[in-house]
Every structure is written in C-alpha cells, then in structure tokens.
Design an enzyme around this catalytic site. Structure first.
Site, PDB file in Angstrom:
ATOM      1  N   HIS A   1       0.878  -1.163   0.000  1.00  0.00           N
ATOM      2  CA  HIS A   1       0.000   0.000   0.000  1.00  0.00           C
ATOM      3  C   HIS A   1       0.917   1.215   0.000  1.00  0.00           C
ATOM      4  O   HIS A   1       1.899   1.252   0.760  1.00  0.00           O
ATOM      5  CB  HIS A   1      -0.924   0.010   1.234  1.00  0.00           C
ATOM      6  CG  HIS A   1      -2.160  -0.825   1.056  1.00  0.00           C
ATOM      7  ND1 HIS A   1      -2.828  -1.411   2.106  1.00  0.00           N
ATOM      8  CD2 HIS A   1      -2.849  -1.165  -0.078  1.00  0.00           C
ATOM      9  CE1 HIS A   1      -3.880  -2.085   1.626  1.00  0.00           C
ATOM     10  NE2 HIS A   1      -3.905  -1.951   0.312  1.00  0.00           N
TER      11      HIS A   1
ATOM     12  N   ASP B   1       1.200   4.091   1.158  1.00  0.00           N
ATOM     13  CA  ASP B   1       1.661   4.835   2.341  1.00  0.00           C
ATOM     14  C   ASP B   1       2.762   4.092   3.102  1.00  0.00           C
ATOM     15  O   ASP B   1       3.273   4.600   4.098  1.00  0.00           O
ATOM     16  CB  ASP B   1       0.474   5.167   3.278  1.00  0.00           C
ATOM     17  CG  ASP B   1      -0.310   3.950   3.736  1.00  0.00           C
ATOM     18  OD1 ASP B   1      -0.488   3.019   2.925  1.00  0.00           O
ATOM     19  OD2 ASP B   1      -0.750   3.922   4.904  1.00  0.00           O
TER      20      ASP B   1
ATOM     21  N   ASP C   1       0.209  -3.464   8.341  1.00  0.00           N
ATOM     22  CA  ASP C   1      -1.155  -3.223   8.773  1.00  0.00           C
ATOM     23  C   ASP C   1      -1.804  -4.582   8.980  1.00  0.00           C
ATOM     24  O   ASP C   1      -1.550  -5.492   8.200  1.00  0.00           O
ATOM     25  CB  ASP C   1      -1.922  -2.488   7.676  1.00  0.00           C
ATOM     26  CG  ASP C   1      -1.397  -1.084   7.402  1.00  0.00           C
ATOM     27  OD1 ASP C   1      -0.567  -0.595   8.142  1.00  0.00           O
ATOM     28  OD2 ASP C   1      -1.826  -0.497   6.394  1.00  0.00           O
TER      29      ASP C   1
HETATM   30 ZN   LIG Z   1      -1.307   1.595   6.003  1.00  0.00          ZN
HETATM   31 ZN   LIG Z   2      -2.353  -1.241   4.236  1.00  0.00          ZN
END
Ligand SMILES: [Zn+2]
Ligand SMILES: [Zn+2]
Length: 315
Positions: A74, A76, A224
């Site tokens: 992802h 970020d 995450d």
């Molecule tokens: Zn994230």
């Molecule tokens: Zn993520």
C-alpha cells in the site's frame, strides 16, 4: 586505558517513529516509516512518502542504514523508496543495502530504474517473501536476527520482529586486577569467553570475571493488520510491540472491513502476547487528536505509548 566497548557497557536501542499517519500525511503526521537505531547502524521499517525528510529531521545518517523492511504494497508504506534510494546514490553510497518485502517490490524498483526515475549506483539486495506460513528468519547478523510472519490485511502483509542475541555479562575490572590479570589482550580474551594462563602459570576462567549473560532487547512491528494469532506470536514476550491502531472501537466494523485494528484490539494483542510495552501508530486522519486512541488502549494495556513523529523511544 582499557575501556569496555560501547556495546558492552551500555545497551542502546532506540525506536524513532518517522511517520504515524495512515493512508495520507497530515500537517502533523507523516505516513508510515520507523527507524530502529542501534549503536553504529539503523534499520528502516516501511518507507512511506517523505521518509527521507523525516530521516534528516531525526538526525539519522542514510549511510548508516543497513536494511529496509517493507510490510506491504500500500502506497503509504513504500512510496518513499525512490527518493531515499536515489539520495543515497547521490551521496555516493558504496555499501550494499538489504531490502526485504512482499512480491512485487523488485519489479517496482526495476521499473523505476528502467524509466530513469531512480538512480542507484550501489547494490540493493532484494529479498521477496512470498508466503510465510510460519515465522522465518529473514535477516541475521552477529548481534541480532529479524524474523518475518504473514499478517492479516487486505493484501499480503508482513510483520517483523527484531531480537538481539544475549550479550555477555559485565566485565568485573576489580576482580580481574585482584586475580593479577594484566590489563590488555588477556582481558579481551576473558571477555570473549576464553580462559587464560597468567605468566605465573595460574589459570583464570572467563566466569571468574564476567557476570551473568544479559538478555538482548526485542521489538515487533505489526502494520497493517487485523487482530490475529500471528501478531500475538510475533509479539510474544517482546520488549516493545509496535502495532497499528487505525481506529477506536467505535469504528470496529470499518477496521475489520479494511483489514485494520482498533486501539483496543492492539492493546489486547499486547496483553495476550505478554509484551512489556506497546507503541501504537498508523492513526486514521479522522483523529487529528489521537488522545482517544491512547485512552482506549491504556484501559486494557496500561503500558501503552502513543507514537508521535520523531519522538524517540528507548527500548
Ligand atoms: Zn497503512
Ligand atoms: Zn495497508
């Protein structure tokens, strides 16, 4: 004069959150990146956009960066790579850089190089981890190991754990003198665990002058992820668990849907794993004031700290 080497007398391991916002940066919080700094080197976990600016603000030298660990693809968590890797090229880095991450990370870097977006004149040793049914050692030095495990996110995401090896016990200088061991080479050999013979024939063992071995420090990095058995395993008895806490429990359904954790869930993971301390990070931009996240976590796991960009934590 003889001196105990730095690593010997004092443990220094620091965690420096470089970005603590989820999804996109805010004026107060950059996106995910975190440095684990040891004496002469540091490691980078995730590299969100703007990481290199935060690295400079933290006073970390890119030339001392040994390895990068990316959790998942992802944006970020990895969009800061081209800038940081290019800067190290401009700085004429010659040392290899180890980069561990999910499948696709190699293609991403290859494309950037092919398009001449990124200039890297040193060797980036990429290791892609495609499936991790069990925990696996992915990086090893004489002083520590880094283990990886798959977590439970919307796409393949990796959690990491760094464990320092036990360090030798403290060297008792007075005792060595009492036993008549001359300062110098023999002290070093005793320190290294050997026994030595003195000029008068007397044998001195390492255990005569060394205290008990001291345990190394440990840190887990779980971003995450939804709460899952893997994070508990990765955080078992760890000194510091760094865990995402994107939402408060009020948004638990959203957390579940998007593959994230609430602050309460992060706290339960820390408690169930027997972690010593919890550092929560990766806050939704919905919380310009993150105090409710901290309150929620502390109600379950009191030894919780809220990550702030560039506020370092001693492990
Ligand atoms: Zn994230
Ligand atoms: Zn993520």
């Amino acid at each position: 004069m003889w001196r105990e080497p730095m690593w010997y007398c004092k443990q220094t391991m620091k965690v420096i959150p470089l970005g603590t916002s989820s999804g996109k940066p805010t004026v107060k919080r950059s996106v995910s990146a975190l440095a684990v700094a040891r004496e002469a080197e540091w490691l980078l976990f995730d590299c969100g956009e703007g990481a290199q600016v935060q690295i400079a603000r933290a006073g970390l030298s890119p030339s001392r960066l040994s390895a990068i660990f990316i959790t998942h693809l992802h944006g970020d968590h990895f969009n800061g790579l081209p800038g940081l890797l290019s800067t190290m090229g401009l700085d004429r880095r010659t040392r290899d850089l180890k980069l561990t991450g999910p499948p696709g990370i190699r293609d991403y870097l290859d494309v950037l190089e092919r398009l001449r977006v990124m200039f890297v004149n040193y060797s980036v040793v990429v290791r892609e981890l495609s499936s991790l049914p069990d925990s696996k050692v992915v990086h090893e030095t004489a002083e520590y190991t880094v283990t990886a495990m798959a977590l439970d996110h919307r796409l393949f995401a990796i959690g990491y754990r760094l464990d320092e090896l036990p360090r030798p016990g403290r060297f008792n200088v007075e005792r060595a003198r009492e036993l008549g061991v001359p300062e110098g080479k023999l002290w070093g050999r005793l320190q290294a665990g050997e026994e030595v013979r003195l000029p008068d024939g007397k044998v001195v063992r390492s255990s005569d002058v060394l205290g008990p071995a001291r345990p190394g420090k440990s840190v887990s990095y779980c971003l995450d992820t939804r709460p899952c058995a893997m994070t508990v395993e990765l955080a078992r008895n760890v000194d510091l668990l760094i865990h995402e806490a994107t939402y408060t429990d009020e948004f638990a359904a959203e957390a579940q849907q998007y593959g994230h954790s609430t602050a309460a869930q992060a706290a339960r993971t820390a408690r169930d794993a027997g972690a010593r301390r919890l550092l929560i990070t990766h806050f939704s931009t919905r919380f310009p004031d993150a105090a409710p996240l901290l309150d929620e976590a502390r109600a379950i796991f009191p030894n919780t700290v809220l990550a702030e960009d560039l506020v370092e934590i001693e492990v």
